[in-house]
Design an enzyme around this catalytic site. Structure first.
Site, mmCIF file in Angstrom:
data_model
loop_
_atom_site.group_PDB
_atom_site.id
_atom_site.type_symbol
_atom_site.label_atom_id
_atom_site.label_comp_id
_atom_site.label_asym_id
_atom_site.label_seq_id
_atom_site.Cartn_x
_atom_site.Cartn_y
_atom_site.Cartn_z
ATOM 1 N N TYR A 57 -3.416 -11.810 -0.645
ATOM 2 C CA TYR A 57 -3.140 -10.492 -1.187
ATOM 3 C C TYR A 57 -3.141 -10.714 -2.766
ATOM 4 C CZ TYR A 57 -0.219 -6.339 -2.569
ATOM 5 O OH TYR A 57 0.440 -5.306 -2.985
ATOM 6 N N SER B 225 -0.721 -5.419 -8.371
ATOM 7 C CA SER B 225 0.581 -5.797 -7.904
ATOM 8 C C SER B 225 1.002 -7.149 -8.979
ATOM 9 C CB SER B 225 0.483 -6.479 -6.652
ATOM 10 O OG SER B 225 1.683 -7.305 -6.196
#
Length: 263
Positions: free
Chosen positions: A160, A147
């Site tokens: 995350y 990401s």
């Protein structure tokens, strides 16, 4: 004359790919893109529903296998089965991931542990098992879908972002260790992509506009290209890095975020 590097729809013909998190979103798009170019894809997810639908829609090209990436014994068993049934494992694409969005003060121990179990330790389990076969053969490719949150701080996404940063560096370290065997390891770092995970963060119809515009109150940059990615945008980057067109690329991190991280 330089040798020809295939770029045709059948460029992955005769190759076997394992894609995690293939039940929906980016994982499903990756599985479809690889199958469309001739690969036999073993689509895995911990939930059978999505991968069964995927296999039904692409009969003969995609095989569904239920697999929980947090279970090392299950991962090793599936990878060994793939090699035994198909003769080799040529490509691994790590897509499986979860998001527990909350400020650090509100993150629970379970939120943190679960996020790392899937997003980081899961990548370790699958990559370790796949690399053992690939290095023995002297060829193969591993692509981890991380990401852009791994490279830019994000409020409310500490677990995350940290898990994806760890998965990114793990993949690069693995790639360095096994480069001389002919196995390549790269990372694709998506930005905001129209998936169920992204939509879980939206609270109203104006959310997509705010994502594109950015939010100074939360220090969030916008998306210069002015659009949220489709899963297919990410899949195309994965396909390129997995292909022979990228045969001299390893240890790299490709951001596919419309310029959101200003890199």
């Amino acid at each position: 004359m330089p040798e020809h590097i295939p770029q045709e729809p059948g460029e992955f013909a005769g190759r076997t790919a394992l894609v995690t998190g293939a039940g929906q979103g980016i994982g499903a798009a990756v599985a479809i893109a690889l199958a469309a170019r001739g690969a036999h894809v073993v689509a895995t997810d911990r939930d059978a529903h999505g991968i069964d639908e995927l296999a039904a829609a692409h009969r003969g090209a995609i095989t569904p296998r239920v697999m929980d990436v947090t279970n090392p014994l299950a991962v090793t068993a599936v990878v060994d089965d793939v090699v035994r049934e198909h003769g080799s494992l040529d490509l691994l694409v790590n897509v499986a991931g979860i998001l527990r969005a909350a400020p650090v003060a509100e993150l629970t121990d379970a939120d943190w542990a679960d996020t790392f179990a899937v997003n980081t330790t899961g990548v370790f389990h699958t990559s370790r098992a796949a690399a053992a076969h690939m290095t023995a053969r002297g060829s193969g490719c591993i692509v981890t879908v991380a990401s852009n949150a791994a490279g830019i701080p994000r409020t409310g996404m500490a677990a995350y972002a940290a898990s994806k940063a760890a998965a990114t560096m793990f993949t690069k370290c693995l790639g360095l260790e096994i480069a001389r065997t002919g196995v390549r390891c790269n990372v694709v770092a998506p930005g905001s992509t129209d998936t169920a995970m992204q939509r879980s963060l939206w609270t109203d119809d104006e959310a997509p506009r705010r994502v594109i515009a950015g939010d100074p109150e939360t220090y969030r940059t916008g998306i210069p290209l002015g659009r949220i990615a489709d899963p297919q945008d990410i899949a195309e980057a994965v396909v390129f890095l997995a292909s022979d067109r990228a045969r001299h690329i390893t240890l790299q991190e490709l951001y596919v975020d419309g310029g959101a991280t200003l890199r």
